[in-house]
Write a protein that holds these residues in place. Structure first.
Motif, short mmCIF file in Angstrom:
data_model
loop_
_atom_site.label_atom_id
_atom_site.label_comp_id
_atom_site.label_asym_id
_atom_site.label_seq_id
_atom_site.Cartn_x
_atom_site.Cartn_y
_atom_site.Cartn_z
N TYR A 161 9.13 5.60 4.44
CA TYR A 161 7.74 5.88 4.06
C TYR A 161 7.66 6.60 2.71
O TYR A 161 6.71 7.32 2.43
N VAL A 162 8.69 6.42 1.92
CA VAL A 162 8.77 6.97 0.57
C VAL A 162 9.35 5.89 -0.33
O VAL A 162 10.38 5.29 0.00
N LEU A 177 1.38 9.44 10.49
CA LEU A 177 1.85 8.19 11.10
C LEU A 177 1.53 8.12 12.59
O LEU A 177 1.34 7.03 13.13
N ASN A 178 1.47 9.27 13.26
CA ASN A 178 1.26 9.27 14.70
C ASN A 178 -0.20 9.48 15.11
O ASN A 178 -0.66 8.93 16.11
N CYS A 203 1.21 15.18 2.11
CA CYS A 203 2.31 14.85 1.19
C CYS A 203 1.88 13.77 0.19
O CYS A 203 2.26 13.81 -0.98
N GLN A 204 1.09 12.81 0.65
CA GLN A 204 0.61 11.76 -0.24
C GLN A 204 -0.35 12.32 -1.29
O GLN A 204 -0.34 11.89 -2.45
N LYS A 205 -1.15 13.29 -0.89
CA LYS A 205 -2.15 13.85 -1.79
C LYS A 205 -1.51 14.66 -2.92
O LYS A 205 -2.00 14.66 -4.05
N ILE A 206 -0.41 15.35 -2.62
CA ILE A 206 0.17 16.24 -3.63
C ILE A 206 1.33 15.61 -4.41
O ILE A 206 1.79 16.19 -5.40
N CYS A 207 1.80 14.42 -3.98
CA CYS A 207 2.94 13.79 -4.66
C CYS A 207 2.51 13.27 -6.02
O CYS A 207 1.75 12.29 -6.14
N TYR A 213 2.76 5.09 3.39
CA TYR A 213 2.69 5.07 4.85
C TYR A 213 2.72 3.65 5.42
O TYR A 213 2.80 3.47 6.63
N THR A 214 2.63 2.64 4.55
CA THR A 214 2.59 1.25 5.05
C THR A 214 3.98 0.63 5.17
O THR A 214 4.11 -0.51 5.64
N GLN A 215 5.01 1.35 4.76
CA GLN A 215 6.37 0.79 4.85
C GLN A 215 6.71 0.45 6.31
O GLN A 215 6.27 1.12 7.24
#
Length: 424
Positions: A98-99, A154-155, A162-166, A173-175
């Motif tokens: 997911y990265v 994911l759950n 994490c997505q917002k600050i990366c 998350y679609t992996q």
């Protein structure tokens, strides 16, 4: 030339990969964890030189990552095999991290902000890590991984912090997991080891007394990258121990548990006692042993140096019971003095149990997938480095307990054998 598959990215797998790659052979290095390195990456020092473990291993890890002939398939598992020696077709499951590895810089911002803390298996569950994590500071590849089991996004479709600050926009998350098929001439199995958890040995209080640890837990406690940053601390008040006891053969050479000797435990305990004294020169260590097995080059001299220079006392006895002082939380060890023929007691602040090296938990499954046999104890059956199936070899502790040096020697031998099929 044809390709070679190596299963397991510990020191044995890394050495075999480098040997093959330097001969111009393309290598697929499959590792089930998010980073290569294996157990050696979690150790503090190596015996019998007391050199920094990661200082030796990290350059090899980085060389694997940069070598044009090595392709690291981290966070992956072998799930299928067809064909025969010289022409194997292997199915590998690549689990979603997911990265996006091509974007992630390993900066750690996501880990710092992640609100979810979970038990940290890389520190023997002594502390916690985040749901998005690097296994250890020197991880290769240095790319974050999201643990799907614990991620709120994911759950439960919540968080997503994490997505917002990366800043690199690496979170995806679609992996999904995917299966890749590899064509290889030969295979080397280097799946490593697991360790015995002595909960069933009630007399030693493991899991009951906070200051009783196994040797692998101690390795993380004394390691600067571990949960206590290398500072030995006693529960519950964090005081520093002045006396530490090491008990050998806890679960090993035992017909009810593990019948074999792991061969390295005596030296590991001597090294561990030395490290304690190097950190704090007033610490005394006591090693309870049945037979002190110091059989390799310079091992005997190493054991005597520990006695002379590092305040180690060797006691030829097998403790019968450990009790805890409820007021001080010190540990009282009861053992038989063979010379005087009576029961003595020793009070210490910390006890380290030398538990045996066990077969890797993945040995059974991988043996079924590859069609190779295990021995009576669950280790991979070999004749030197050759398994029971042509074109498949094994090295390291997946075949039998051994130290780092032996693992490296065997890995180089396995690489030589595997390379022969690449010219066929």
């Amino acid at each position: 030339m044809k390709n070679v598959l190596i299963i397991g990215g510990g020191v044995a797998g890394i050495q075999a990969a480098l040997d093959l790659a330097d001969r111009g052979i393309h290598v697929y290095l499959v590792e089930k964890e998010p980073s290569i390195g294996g157990r050696m990456a979690l150790l503090d020092k190596t015996m019998s030189t007391n050199d920094c473990s990661i200082c030796i291993l990290a350059p090899k890890m980085n060389e694997c990552a940069s070598h044009p002939n090595i392709e690291i398939l981290e966070y992956s598992e072998v799930v299928g095999l067809n064909g025969s020696a010289g022409n194997f077709k292997v199915k590998v499951k690549r689990k979603a991290k997911y990265v996006d590895a091509s974007k992630c810089t390993g900066c750690g911002d996501c880990m710092e902000k992640c609100p979810t803390e979970v038990p940290n298996e890389y520190n023997s569950y002594i502390d916690k890590r985040k749901a998005i994590f690097l296994p250890f500071p020197q991880s290769v590849p240095r790319k974050a991984t999201i643990d799907k089991r614990y991620c709120l996004k994911l759950n439960k479709n919540r968080c997503g912090l994490c997505q917002k600050i990366c800043k690199a926009k690496a979170i995806d998350y679609t992996q999904e997991d995917k299966i890749v098929e590899l064509n290889v001439a030969s295979i080397i199995v280097a799946t490593g080891l697991s360790t015995y958890e002595p909960y069933d040995i009630k007399e030693y209080g493991y899991g009951k007394f906070a200051n009783v640890h196994t040797w692998i837990e101690y390795e993380r406690l004394i390691n600067a990258s571990g949960p206590t940053h290398g500072h030995l601390k006693c529960a519950p008040d964090g005081r520093r121990p002045k006396k530490i006891a090491f008990i050998q053969c806890v679960g090993s050479r035992d017909v009810k548990r593990c019948e074999w000797c792991s061969s390295v435990c005596c030296m590991v305990s001597i090294k561990s006692a030395m490290l304690a004294n190097e950190h704090y020169n007033d610490i005394e260590s006591f090693i309870f042993y049945s037979d002190l097995r110091v059989f390799s080059k310079r091992f005997y001299e190493y054991s005597k140096r520990g006695e002379k220079d590092y305040k180690i006392t060797y006691i030829h006895a097998r403790p019968g019971e450990i009790k805890e002082d409820k007021n001080t939380r010190n540990l009282i060890i009861y053992y038989e003095d063979e010379n005087e023929g009576k029961v003595n007691e020793l009070e210490v602040e910390m006890v380290i149990l030398a538990t045996p090296i066990m077969p890797s938990k993945s040995n059974l499954e991988i043996s079924k997938i590859l069609g190779i046999e295990l021995d009576d104890y669950g280790f991979i059956k070999t004749d030197g480095v050759s398994t029971t199936r042509q074109g498949i070899y094994a090295a390291g502790c997946c075949c039998a307990p051994k130290d780092i040096t032996e693992s490296v020697y065997q890995a180089s031998g396995a690489a030589c054998m595997a390379a022969e099929w690449c010219h066929a």
